[in-house]
Design an enzyme around this catalytic site. Structure first.
Site, PDB file in Angstrom:
ATOM      1  N   ASP A  93     -39.548 -56.522  65.409  1.00 36.73           N
ATOM      2  CA  ASP A  93     -38.222 -56.853  64.904  1.00 36.73           C
ATOM      3  C   ASP A  93     -37.321 -55.637  65.101  1.00 36.73           C
ATOM      4  O   ASP A  93     -36.974 -54.928  64.155  1.00 36.73           O
ATOM      5  CB  ASP A  93     -38.325 -57.226  63.420  1.00 36.73           C
ATOM      6  CG  ASP A  93     -37.098 -57.974  62.927  1.00 36.73           C
ATOM      7  OD1 ASP A  93     -36.327 -58.475  63.760  1.00 36.73           O
ATOM      8  OD2 ASP A  93     -36.918 -58.064  61.693  1.00 36.73           O
ATOM      9  N   GLU A 123     -29.424 -63.478  69.905  1.00 39.39           N
ATOM     10  CA  GLU A 123     -28.725 -64.281  68.901  1.00 39.39           C
ATOM     11  C   GLU A 123     -27.322 -64.680  69.340  1.00 39.39           C
ATOM     12  O   GLU A 123     -26.562 -63.875  69.897  1.00 39.39           O
ATOM     13  CB  GLU A 123     -28.651 -63.505  67.582  1.00 39.39           C
ATOM     14  CG  GLU A 123     -28.170 -64.343  66.422  1.00 39.39           C
ATOM     15  CD  GLU A 123     -28.883 -64.013  65.122  1.00 39.39           C
ATOM     16  OE1 GLU A 123     -28.488 -64.569  64.096  1.00 39.39           O
ATOM     17  OE2 GLU A 123     -29.833 -63.210  65.129  1.00 39.39           O
ATOM     18  N   LYS A 132     -31.298 -67.497  69.626  1.00 38.23           N
ATOM     19  CA  LYS A 132     -31.430 -67.409  68.170  1.00 38.23           C
ATOM     20  C   LYS A 132     -30.174 -67.972  67.515  1.00 38.23           C
ATOM     21  O   LYS A 132     -29.056 -67.518  67.789  1.00 38.23           O
ATOM     22  CB  LYS A 132     -31.646 -65.945  67.785  1.00 38.23           C
ATOM     23  CG  LYS A 132     -32.346 -65.713  66.474  1.00 38.23           C
ATOM     24  CD  LYS A 132     -32.704 -64.233  66.349  1.00 38.23           C
ATOM     25  CE  LYS A 132     -33.397 -63.940  65.048  1.00 38.23           C
ATOM     26  NZ  LYS A 132     -33.622 -62.467  64.908  1.00 38.23           N
ATOM     27  N   THR A 159     -33.036 -69.146  62.913  1.00 32.63           N
ATOM     28  CA  THR A 159     -33.113 -68.027  61.987  1.00 32.63           C
ATOM     29  C   THR A 159     -32.387 -68.340  60.685  1.00 32.63           C
ATOM     30  O   THR A 159     -31.821 -69.418  60.516  1.00 32.63           O
ATOM     31  CB  THR A 159     -32.539 -66.761  62.660  1.00 32.63           C
ATOM     32  OG1 THR A 159     -32.793 -65.628  61.835  1.00 32.63           O
ATOM     33  CG2 THR A 159     -31.049 -66.893  62.914  1.00 32.63           C
ATOM     34  N   PHE A 208     -37.314 -66.539  56.246  1.00 33.75           N
ATOM     35  CA  PHE A 208     -37.101 -65.169  55.771  1.00 33.75           C
ATOM     36  C   PHE A 208     -37.829 -64.943  54.456  1.00 33.75           C
ATOM     37  O   PHE A 208     -37.460 -65.512  53.428  1.00 33.75           O
ATOM     38  CB  PHE A 208     -35.604 -64.911  55.604  1.00 33.75           C
ATOM     39  CG  PHE A 208     -34.908 -64.508  56.872  1.00 33.75           C
ATOM     40  CD1 PHE A 208     -35.337 -64.962  58.104  1.00 33.75           C
ATOM     41  CD2 PHE A 208     -33.804 -63.679  56.835  1.00 33.75           C
ATOM     42  CE1 PHE A 208     -34.700 -64.596  59.277  1.00 33.75           C
ATOM     43  CE2 PHE A 208     -33.149 -63.297  57.997  1.00 33.75           C
ATOM     44  CZ  PHE A 208     -33.592 -63.751  59.222  1.00 33.75           C
TER      45      PHE A 208
END
Length: 308
Positions: free
Chosen positions: A16, A87, A123, A147, A169
């Site tokens: 990440d 993203e 993303k 996400t 998350f």
């Protein structure tokens, strides 16, 4: 064996980060980026030459940003054998058509540079509008990483849409409950861990192919409690901690047998009602989008100043 080495026996490890040195060190299968991580990479100065090249070749500023984030992705693609996530601008989170246009442009830039779309995950925030964009993209062979996912309603809608991967998350869920209740949580009773376990069980029981990738960890206890999840995306600091710990790590998640029953697809009204009735999910989704927008704007400001 370190706990990181043991974890790799049960779970695909994803870095990440946008930091190439960390990726080279820990040798993950995949890597994920987001506006906050791109901002950090840009602030480091390591991509100054890349910024100059991308902005010089751009038709306008927005095109330069697209070129930059895909160029960073290409740097990472050279270091990992699997997926790299890039993203979509979080300001497009509630606009399906604009999300589709941006996703198509990002894939075009990757493919123009010689990279297969099979290596890229677009993303997208797990809003209703974002999920509908993913439904279209997946049919076009463009893989999506959904996400900012905090609820079963989001997870169900992503599975219905055929998303390649979801990123529930963990740490942000725990943050909300810790603030709300004043309590502290360990791996086993951590609300974020419990949420991912429930989603994982639901997906496996009903035979969904969507990959579950736990994300946003606050400590290694959360990671260890999800050993066995399809994928886990982990920050360099926690990867380092796991690599320096040679204690025993046991598999925590084992896929249950599939029942063969597929639930009815969730409707938009049921999705929105479920989110409305879940203050944690609603607040954390909105907060996450706001934070990504804030970091995107900061990153753009640095690039404008750099290019002046």
């Amino acid at each position: 064996m370190s706990k990181l080495e043991q974890l790799k026996e049960y779970t695909v490890i994803v870095a990440d980060t946008g930091e190439l040195e960390s990726i080279k060190k820990f040798k993950p299968q995949d890597a994920t980026t987001n506006p906050s991580l791109v901002l950090k990479a840009v602030e480091s100065g390591l991509y100054d030459n890349l910024i100059e090249r991308c902005m010089a070749n751009a038709s306008d500023f927005d095109d330069g940003i697209d070129r930059l984030i895909t160029s960073i992705g290409q740097e990472i693609l050279q270091e990992v054998p699997g997926y790299v996530s890039t993203e979509v601008d979080a300001r497009l989170s509630f606009d399906t058509e604009a999300t589709l246009a941006k996703a198509h442009r990002l894939i075009e830039l990757y493919e123009d540079a010689g990279w297969s779309r099979d290596r890229i995950l677009i993303k997208i925030a797990s809003t209703w509008e974002g999920i509908q964009a993913a439904r279209v993209l997946e049919k076009e062979g463009i893989h999506c990483n959904m996400t900012l996912l905090f609820s079963m309603e989001q997870a169900q809608a992503c599975a219905d849409a055929g998303a390649t991967l979801i990123s529930p998350f963990v740490g942000r869920i725990m943050d909300w409950y810790k603030k709300d209740t004043g309590q502290s949580y360990t791996g086993e009773n951590d609300p974020g861990v419990i949420s991912v376990r429930e989603i994982y069980k639901h997906y496996k029981e009903h035979g969904y192919s969507t990959i579950v990738m736990g994300a946003s960890f606050r400590n290694t206890g959360e990671i260890e409690a999800l050993a066995g999840c399809d994928r886990l995306t982990i920050s360099p600091a926690l990867l380092e901690e796991l690599s320096n710990d040679d204690g025993e790590l046991k598999q925590a998640l084992v896929a249950p047998a599939a029942t063969g029953n597929t639930p009815e697809a969730i409707s938009e009204s049921a999705f929105r009602l479920g989110m409305n009735n879940n203050p944690m999910a609603t607040e954390k989704l909105a907060e996450g989008i706001r934070k990504f927008i804030e970091d995107q704007i900061k990153m753009e400001g640095i690039i404008k100043a750099h290019s002046a």
